[in-house]
Write a protein that holds these residues in place. Structure first.
Motif, short mmCIF file in Angstrom:
data_model
loop_
_atom_site.label_atom_id
_atom_site.label_comp_id
_atom_site.label_asym_id
_atom_site.label_seq_id
_atom_site.Cartn_x
_atom_site.Cartn_y
_atom_site.Cartn_z
N VAL A 168 21.50 28.67 32.73
CA VAL A 168 21.37 30.04 32.24
C VAL A 168 22.07 31.01 33.19
CG1 VAL A 168 19.72 31.89 31.71
CG2 VAL A 168 19.19 29.50 31.10
N VAL A 169 22.82 31.96 32.63
CA VAL A 169 23.44 33.04 33.41
C VAL A 169 23.12 34.37 32.73
CG1 VAL A 169 25.30 31.63 34.34
CG2 VAL A 169 25.63 32.81 32.17
N THR A 170 23.13 35.43 33.54
CA THR A 170 22.81 36.76 33.02
C THR A 170 23.99 37.69 33.23
OG1 THR A 170 20.47 36.43 33.52
CG2 THR A 170 21.21 38.70 33.16
N GLU A 171 24.35 38.43 32.19
CA GLU A 171 25.39 39.45 32.27
C GLU A 171 24.79 40.80 31.89
OE1 GLU A 171 28.45 38.38 29.56
OE2 GLU A 171 28.89 36.44 30.51
N ALA A 172 25.48 41.86 32.32
CA ALA A 172 25.06 43.19 31.89
C ALA A 172 25.69 43.52 30.55
CB ALA A 172 25.46 44.24 32.93
N SER A 173 25.11 44.40 29.82
CA SER A 173 25.69 44.82 28.55
C SER A 173 25.46 46.31 28.39
CB SER A 173 25.05 44.05 27.39
OG SER A 173 23.68 44.36 27.29
N GLY A 174 25.97 46.84 27.31
CA GLY A 174 25.84 48.28 27.10
C GLY A 174 26.98 49.01 27.77
N ALA A 175 26.73 50.21 28.26
CA ALA A 175 27.75 51.03 28.92
C ALA A 175 27.63 50.81 30.42
CB ALA A 175 27.56 52.50 28.57
N PRO A 176 28.44 49.94 31.03
CA PRO A 176 28.30 49.64 32.45
C PRO A 176 28.71 50.81 33.32
CG PRO A 176 30.27 48.60 31.57
CD PRO A 176 29.54 49.19 30.41
N ALA A 177 28.15 50.86 34.50
CA ALA A 177 28.45 51.93 35.45
C ALA A 177 28.21 51.42 36.86
CB ALA A 177 27.58 53.15 35.16
N ILE A 178 28.65 52.20 37.85
CA ILE A 178 28.47 51.86 39.26
C ILE A 178 27.67 52.97 39.93
CG2 ILE A 178 29.61 51.16 41.40
CD1 ILE A 178 32.17 50.75 39.81
N ARG A 213 44.55 43.84 54.82
CA ARG A 213 45.29 45.10 54.87
C ARG A 213 45.04 45.86 53.56
NH1 ARG A 213 48.91 45.01 59.14
NH2 ARG A 213 49.31 42.95 60.04
N GLY A 214 45.52 47.11 53.51
CA GLY A 214 45.33 47.91 52.30
C GLY A 214 43.91 48.44 52.20
N PHE A 215 43.35 48.46 50.99
CA PHE A 215 41.98 48.96 50.80
C PHE A 215 41.30 48.13 49.72
CE2 PHE A 215 44.79 51.63 48.17
CZ PHE A 215 44.19 51.58 46.93
N LEU A 216 39.99 48.34 49.59
CA LEU A 216 39.20 47.63 48.58
C LEU A 216 38.99 48.51 47.36
CD1 LEU A 216 36.35 45.71 50.44
CD2 LEU A 216 38.56 44.85 49.67
N ARG A 217 38.93 47.88 46.23
CA ARG A 217 38.56 48.58 45.00
C ARG A 217 37.35 47.85 44.43
NH1 ARG A 217 43.31 49.78 41.23
NH2 ARG A 217 43.38 51.54 42.67
N VAL A 218 36.32 48.60 44.11
CA VAL A 218 35.13 48.07 43.45
C VAL A 218 35.28 48.40 41.97
CG1 VAL A 218 32.63 48.02 43.38
CG2 VAL A 218 33.81 48.54 45.53
N PHE A 219 35.36 47.35 41.15
CA PHE A 219 35.70 47.52 39.74
C PHE A 219 34.58 46.94 38.88
CE2 PHE A 219 37.63 45.94 35.80
CZ PHE A 219 38.40 47.02 35.38
N VAL A 220 34.12 47.72 37.91
CA VAL A 220 33.09 47.21 37.01
C VAL A 220 33.79 46.49 35.85
CG1 VAL A 220 32.90 49.39 35.74
CG2 VAL A 220 31.02 47.75 35.67
N ASN A 221 33.49 45.20 35.69
CA ASN A 221 34.20 44.39 34.71
C ASN A 221 33.55 44.49 33.33
OD1 ASN A 221 32.03 42.49 34.60
ND2 ASN A 221 32.83 41.45 36.41
#
Length: 748
Positions: A168-178, A213-221
């Motif tokens: 079993v795995v769980t995902e988010a649904s609906g309108a995702p946000a951070i 190097r560079g920077f990080l991006r946090v992305f909601v999939n």
């Protein structure tokens, strides 16, 4: 060319996405994310660190529910605003609801995953989906959509009936946000689908014990969880790829590393936006190409990247799909037979060989002499006998004795042994080298107790002979050749070998090993641990070939680039030189440690590995139906107790979990009486495109990076992809981000 032109625009803007656009994505070269607030009289402007174009987005992690970033303070750009926030930072996925699914396996190839998903959907009636994991480099097959974990578990028997174990795995649904929480305890929502983050102190990013190097991006999939992306300059990205793909300590030929740099750069450009819906272009695993960040960088691979800056491999003016493999087993394969969805003329199979032979003419053997097969000890004796004969016109025991001491640079203390019996030889050798009087320095009571065994090979020797034997053994006089057995009389060759061993052990004669680079006029260039040395090809040198543990003396020796070789010298004079036959001696990849392999797998384990492809409790038979031009298995029928499935190309390797497709298979029986399959193969990888070990061998033989690439990618040309020049005053791609003053966070 339209696709390539679009790629240029993507690179200048940190990549393109097929999913929701990231509002804080950096613009063209030298720009920071748009929307930075204007400076006010009482507060300086916060500028996001500049990273020069062209930019790539590299997926580092997928489907996190929360991301924590330690550190004193961070610059965050999101939703059109840039601010300074106290660390540590935490980003949390805030989906409006949860969605539960069943995971039914993971596969390296998307086509395989989708095929399995479709098949399982038919068998179970559950809706399929395929999800990629950036950190694992695998496509996961998921089924169904359940309101709760309990409901999902109730559906597990459907998977079991289809011959698949799921969970079993769980995902988010609906309108995702951070949501973001800073070190002061403030939590605020992030506007948009992503946030860009960089350390305020101008340091490199650290994530999961690696620096980037560079920077990080946090992305909601699309599943409502977080993906972590490294946005980095293309050339800086390559500085973390080339050493991860071809370690410079082992693959220390610059031309081979330059070929890898061009191939990696080309692969990156050809795969832009490969995972656009996930917010990145490429993953950091072997599924794409391995990227290990700042910590992997090395001066030699940095030089390879810099010296090829902007160079790419092209076909009809476009970047090629630059596949590469570790060890091709002597030949690469046509891509369409391994990856059926691809078909490029430059990815046709080629031989990993075509090496030219050079002949070393050394000391002549007497006419009519048939080369004997000698042990290592006998080879030492052979060389000593030949040197003694050439200097003294005879090869008596006394002549051997005198020559050995000359080579050792010592005056003998006593004469040669009266006979070839161990009780005569060992005391004479010890006395001759002046070790009898102070024998206790080299042989203690503990040494004798340890040597007594059982078994005790020297038990039949008189006390003085036994002590002499154990002393020479303790001093490692025999080295890899060992000492003549103490239980029988030795031959004249073995006596000579023992005496030569003493000269070697006392460093009167030096032994050097390495790999042949090339012939250079009257010398052979050998690459050793201490660098490249020239070995004069003189007719006085004793020659041999070492094959399967036996030395075969010869008047001449055929050599190819990359051959392992060893030679003995006294001063500047070369005494002996021999080559060691490699398993892959006919190919450019003879230095690879992965040219041969064996795997034994039980019939029951193989059935489990088949996953959703075919149900059954054990594999009954494996039949190779078709092979490619290289000999690789490209079609195989696998039969279990419940049916037969035919697999093709790369799916054979993935299903059976083998290192390569270049194998034969036999059915046998294990220790417990259960059926097993024995796979005997060569090579490592998928076998298409550039062979990394072969590239190293070609470079060692003097080939350039262009020659290497055109060999493995027939018909291609080398073109340019000029990076956009940085604006005046902007930091270079390798420079750290500028420090930002520690001002109170203004809030988002």
């Amino acid at each position: 060319m339209r696709r390539f032109a679009a790629a240029l625009a993507c690179l200048a803007a940190a990549g393109c996405a097929t999913g929701p656009a990231a509002s804080s994505r950096p613009g063209p070269a030298g720009e920071s994310p748009k929307g930075s607030p204007p400076a006010s009289p009482d507060r300086p402007a916060i500028a996001f660190p500049t990273v020069s174009a062209p930019l790539l987005r590299i997926g580092l992690a997928s489907d996190l529910s929360e991301l924590s970033l330690p550190g004193a303070s961070w610059i965050v750009s999101a939703g059109g605003k840039t601010s300074l926030r106290p660390g540590p930072l935490a980003f949390v996925a805030r989906g409006t609801a949860s969605l539960v699914r069943l995971q039914a396996g993971a596969y390296t190839e998307e086509a395989t995953a989708r095929s399995v998903a479709a098949d399982l959907a038919k068998k179970t009636g559950l809706a399929p989906s395929v999800v990629f994991s950036a950190e694992k480099g695998l496509f996961a097959v998921r089924l169904g959509s359940f309101p709760s974990a309990a409901a999902a578990k109730d559906a597990l028997p459907k998977l079991t009936a289809a011959g698949v174990a799921g969970f079993v795995v769980t995902e988010a649904s609906g309108a995702p946000a951070i949501a973001m929480r800073d070190g002061a305890g403030n939590e605020s929502p992030i506007a948009g689908s992503s946030a860009d983050v960089a350390p305020a102190a101008g340091e490199e990013i650290a994530f999961q014990s690696r620096r980037y190097r560079g920077f990080l991006r946090v992305f909601v999939n699309p599943r409502g969880s977080l993906n972590v992306v490294n946005v980095v300059n293309l050339e800086d990205y390559l500085r973390g790829v080339v050493p991860a793909e071809m370690g410079p300590k082992r693959f220390d030929e610059l031309e081979a590393l330059k070929a890898q740099a061009i191939a990696a750069r080309t692969y990156a450009l050809d795969n832009l936006n490969g995972f656009g819906a996930e917010g990145y272009d490429l993953c950091a695993t072997p599924k794409c190409q391995v990227y290990a960040g700042r910590d992997a960088e090395d001066p030699l691979t940095d030089a390879a990247v810099e010296q090829t800056r902007g160079r790419i491999a092209t076909w009809q003016g476009k970047p090629i799909h630059a596949l590469f493999t570790s060890t091709c087993g002597g030949a690469t394969e046509d891509v369409r037979l391994i990856f059926s969805s691809m078909g490029a003329p430059y990815l046709s199979g080629v031989e990993c060989g075509e090496q030219e032979k050079s002949v070393f003419d050394g000391a002549r053997l007497p006419r009519g002499t048939r080369a004997p097969a000698l042990s290592s000890l006998e080879w030492r004796g052979w060389v000593l006998q030949r040197i003694s004969s050439s200097r003294r016109s005879r090869s008596s025991r006394g002549a051997l004795w005198a020559e050995a001491f000359r080579l050792a640079g010592l005056e003998p203390r006593g004469g040669p042994p009266a006979s070839l019996s161990p009780s005569s030889v060992y005391p004479a050798v010890l006395a001759g080298f002046g070790l009898t009087a102070n024998r206790d320095v080299h042989l203690t009571r503990l040494d004798l107790d340890y040597a007594a065994g059982p078994p005790d090979p020297a038990a039949g020797l008189p006390a003085d002979a036994r002590a002499a034997y154990e002393t020479l053994s303790r001093m490692k006089v025999g080295g890899d050749a060992g000492l003549p057995p103490p239980s029988r009389a030795m031959s004249e060759l073995e006596l000579g070998g023992l005496l030569m061993s003493v000269a070697l052990r006392l460093a009167g004669v030096s032994e050097t090993s390495g790999h042949l680079v090339r012939r250079d006029g009257g010398s052979f260039v050998v690459k050793t641990a201490g660098g490249r040395v020239s070995v004069a090809a003189e007719t006085s040198v004793e020659l041999a070939r070492l094959l399967d543990g036996r030395f075969y003396p010869s008047s001449s020796l055929a050599l190819t680039s990359g051959d392992p070789v060893t030679f003995w010298k006294r001063g500047g004079a070369v005494l002996a030189f021999w080559s060691i036959s490699a398993a892959a001696g006919a190919t450019f990849e003879k230095e690879s440690t992965w040219t041969e392999w064996v795997r034994r797998v039980s019939a029951r384990e193989l059935a489990l590995r088949l996953g959703g492809r075919l149900s059954g409790s054990e594999v009954r038979a494996i039949e190779i139906k078709r092979r490619g031009r290289s000999g690789r298995a490209v079609e195989a029928a696998i039969t279990t107790d419940r049916g037969t499935v035919t697999l093709t190309g790369f799916d054979i390797r993935q299903a059976l979990e083998l290192p390569e497709l270049l194998f034969t298979v036999e059915k046998g029986v294990g220790p417990d009486g259960a059926a097993e399959f024995i796979f005997v193969g060569r090579g490592w990888g998928h076998g298409v495109g550039l062979c990394q070990n072969g590239a190293y061998g070609m470079a060692l033989s003097g080939k350039t990076s262009e020659e290497i690439l055109k060999h493995y990618y027939p018909g291609i040309e080398l073109g340019s992809f000029p990076p956009a020049p940085p604006p005046p005053g902007a930091p270079s791609p390798s420079s750290p981000a500028p420090a930002v003053p520690a001002v109170p966070p203004p809030g988002l």
